[in-house]
Write a protein that holds these residues in place. Structure first.
Motif, PDB file in Angstrom:
ATOM      1  N   ASP A  54       0.826  -1.211   0.000  1.00 43.54           N
ATOM      2  CA  ASP A  54       0.000   0.000   0.000  1.00 43.54           C
ATOM      3  C   ASP A  54       0.862   1.264   0.000  1.00 43.54           C
ATOM      4  OD1 ASP A  54      -2.333  -1.512   0.012  1.00 43.54           O
ATOM      5  OD2 ASP A  54      -2.415  -1.575   2.208  1.00 43.54           O
ATOM      6  N   LYS A  57       2.469   1.749  -3.400  1.00 47.09           N
ATOM      7  CA  LYS A  57       1.491   2.285  -4.354  1.00 47.09           C
ATOM      8  C   LYS A  57       1.262   3.777  -4.126  1.00 47.09           C
ATOM      9  CE  LYS A  57      -1.111  -1.960  -5.238  1.00 47.09           C
ATOM     10  NZ  LYS A  57      -2.399  -2.661  -5.043  1.00 47.09           N
ATOM     11  N   GLU A  61       1.853   6.822  -6.709  1.00 46.25           N
ATOM     12  CA  GLU A  61       0.791   7.791  -7.016  1.00 46.25           C
ATOM     13  C   GLU A  61       1.268   9.221  -6.814  1.00 46.25           C
ATOM     14  OE1 GLU A  61      -2.682   6.930  -4.684  1.00 46.25           O
ATOM     15  OE2 GLU A  61      -2.898   4.930  -5.541  1.00 46.25           O
ATOM     16  N   VAL A  90       4.031  -4.760  -8.484  1.00 47.25           N
ATOM     17  CA  VAL A  90       3.611  -3.351  -8.537  1.00 47.25           C
ATOM     18  C   VAL A  90       4.667  -2.509  -9.250  1.00 47.25           C
ATOM     19  CG1 VAL A  90       3.114  -1.308  -7.131  1.00 47.25           C
ATOM     20  CG2 VAL A  90       2.155  -3.515  -6.480  1.00 47.25           C
ATOM     21  N   ASN A  94       4.342  -0.626 -13.007  1.00 44.11           N
ATOM     22  CA  ASN A  94       4.498   0.833 -13.090  1.00 44.11           C
ATOM     23  C   ASN A  94       5.780   1.251 -13.799  1.00 44.11           C
ATOM     24  OD1 ASN A  94       2.201   2.271 -11.547  1.00 44.11           O
ATOM     25  ND2 ASN A  94       2.691   0.480 -10.312  1.00 44.11           N
TER      26      ASN A  94
END
Length: 130
Positions: A54, A57, A61, A90, A94
């Motif tokens: 989390d 991420k 972001e 992840v 990305n």
């Protein structure tokens, strides 16, 4: 006779210890140890090492570069080294560069192999096939 043997033995001991002491002085060490403070590692790479998906991420972001090195290694290297397969997915999703090398010349796959990180190796192999 006993005094002569004792004297010769004492002189021999001193001579031998003097030689070994001189030899010890000429020995040079080539290994260097570099101490790194945990504070020098970026917060993003710390989250990667801890496997905090989390937080990773959130950093992405907020615009964190997934290929930015910290202490000579990219986040993908830390994820592979510490067998953080979910974080690795992840990072790859990305835009993490699978072929990026650390300052020591190793790839994420090499870190996974050296660490026996089977989950990370599986993720990397699957991503390389695409």
């Amino acid at each position: 006779m006993k005094k002569t043997i004792f004297t010769v033995a004492a002189v021999s001991m001193l001579a031998l210890s003097g030689i070994s002491a001189n030899e010890l002085k000429t020995i040079e060490t080539e290994a260097t140890i570099e101490m790194v403070s945990p504070d020098d590692l970026s917060a993003f790479c710390k989250a990667v090492m801890q496997g905090d998906v989390d937080t990773v991420k959130k950093f992405i972001e907020l615009g964190e570069d997934v290929n930015q090195k910290s202490l000579g290694k990219a986040p993908i290297h830390y994820a592979a080294r510490y067998n953080k397969a979910e974080v690795l997915k992840v990072l790859i999703d990305n835009g993490a560069d699978l072929k990026k090398r650390c300052d020591g010349g190793m790839t994420a796959m090499k870190y996974a192999e050296l660490s026996h990180a089977k989950d990370a190796m599986a993720v990397l192999k699957a991503a390389m096939k695409k």
